[in-house]
Scaffold this active site. Sequence first.
Site, short mmCIF file in Angstrom:
data_model
loop_
_atom_site.label_atom_id
_atom_site.label_comp_id
_atom_site.label_asym_id
_atom_site.label_seq_id
_atom_site.Cartn_x
_atom_site.Cartn_y
_atom_site.Cartn_z
N SER A 138 0.81 -1.21 0.00
CA SER A 138 0.00 0.00 0.00
C SER A 138 0.85 1.26 0.00
CB SER A 138 -0.87 -0.01 1.25
OG SER A 138 -1.40 1.26 1.49
N GLU A 140 0.23 3.66 1.63
CA GLU A 140 0.27 4.13 3.03
C GLU A 140 1.66 3.89 3.63
OE1 GLU A 140 -2.24 5.41 5.29
OE2 GLU A 140 -3.31 5.87 3.46
N TYR A 162 -1.80 0.25 10.43
CA TYR A 162 -2.04 -0.46 9.17
C TYR A 162 -0.79 -0.37 8.30
CZ TYR A 162 -3.70 -1.00 4.36
OH TYR A 162 -3.83 -1.37 3.05
P1 GDP Z 1 -6.62 6.03 3.07
O1 GDP Z 1 -5.80 6.92 2.19
O2 GDP Z 1 -6.32 4.58 2.87
O3 GDP Z 1 -6.58 6.42 4.51
O4 GDP Z 1 -8.13 6.19 2.51
P2 GDP Z 1 -9.40 6.95 3.07
O5 GDP Z 1 -10.33 7.05 1.92
O6 GDP Z 1 -9.93 6.28 4.30
O7 GDP Z 1 -8.90 8.40 3.51
C1 GDP Z 1 -8.35 9.29 2.57
C2 GDP Z 1 -8.15 10.65 3.24
O8 GDP Z 1 -9.44 11.24 3.47
C3 GDP Z 1 -7.47 10.60 4.61
O9 GDP Z 1 -6.48 11.62 4.67
C4 GDP Z 1 -8.59 10.92 5.60
O10 GDP Z 1 -8.15 11.56 6.79
C5 GDP Z 1 -9.42 11.85 4.75
N1 GDP Z 1 -10.79 12.01 5.22
C6 GDP Z 1 -11.42 13.17 5.49
N2 GDP Z 1 -12.66 12.95 5.96
C7 GDP Z 1 -12.84 11.60 5.97
C8 GDP Z 1 -13.94 10.78 6.35
O11 GDP Z 1 -14.99 11.22 6.77
N3 GDP Z 1 -13.75 9.42 6.21
C9 GDP Z 1 -12.57 8.89 5.74
N4 GDP Z 1 -12.45 7.57 5.60
N5 GDP Z 1 -11.52 9.67 5.40
C10 GDP Z 1 -11.66 11.00 5.50
#
Ligand code: GDP
Length: 346
Positions: A138, A140, A162
Amino acid sequence: MNDRDATERGSTSGRRCLITGVTGQDGAYLSRFLLAKGYEVWGTYVQGVETDTPRLDALGVTEKVNLVPLDLTDTAQIRAAIESARPHEIYNFAAQSNVAVAFKRPVYTGDVTALGAARILDAVHDIDPSIRFYQASSSEMFGGASSEPFDEDSSFRPRSPYATAKVYAHWTTVNYREAHGMFTVSGICFNHESPLRPPEFVTRKISLAVARIKLGLAEELSLGNVSARRDWGHAREYVEGMWLALQQDEPMDYVFATGEAHSVEEFAEEAFAVAGLDVERRLRIDPSLMRPTDVDVSLGNPARAAERLGWTAATRFHGLVREMVEADIGLLSGGARGEAIYAAER
Ligand code: GDP
């Protein structure tokens, strides 16, 4: 993309694959892709937890996949799954992949996501080291420590339990290649989305909320860190890159990405625009949705995949947002197939 290398290795018909985490987004797309190539597809799910197969159902492949239960913390189950499927290729997608949940359950996340990969590789080494292994690594792992695009040689700076677990799995995959000469590939995928993405991820949270607002089922959307930037591509295309990586003469690691980053705010603006809604009136910022540590920018350089595999991410940001919003509006307007996906994820 081309199938040249696979053709040189012979027909794909009659080949067998084992996909861990087959009920997820990537498992569903890869199953459909490999079934179309004539593969016998075996897929694993977590018994008692994953009782439905909404994504496989949505792609119409559930009946064609041989489903076997598998918990990545259970070595005996892993060995039994490999011995049943006798695969030529294993794609390890199973993980505790929700970053926010990982902060709450770090030890479990490590057991599944880090040690789970090691358990599979150990079993492959014992049972049949000629099995080709793909590890779903990932972006990440990079941790957004730089705004430069990351490639296969960039250093890791994981910023969540993670991501630390994925770094362990990545290096274990590399080590089995170097120490035991096994054909193992770590594919470092940047965020890849689709209408099958679970709603815990921000893109699907946004597309579902916009659809609900459009249909009068909700008033507004709450988000956390909207300045975070991500390199978002389409999952359907990323699984093709993964397969290509396993068809080469030499195993190596690849970054799969679009090479373009956009903010969460831009994603929301674009999604509201697709639905003809005013983002200003509907979007709320909720500080409780912010993470303890977050990745600010995530941007990949997919040059190696382009050069060696002929792979590029064809679907770009605007097309992806439009497809997801339109799919969710269709879903919530009563498409039977879509309802099944939504119901299973609420
Ligand atoms: P990630 O890149 O694997 O963590 O995928 P996510 O889709 O869960 O998150 C992408 C980005 O969106 C991260 O920086 C989160 O902090 C941001 N984010 C902002 N608001 C939200 C929310 O309500 N839900 C999630 N899942 N992410 C959010």
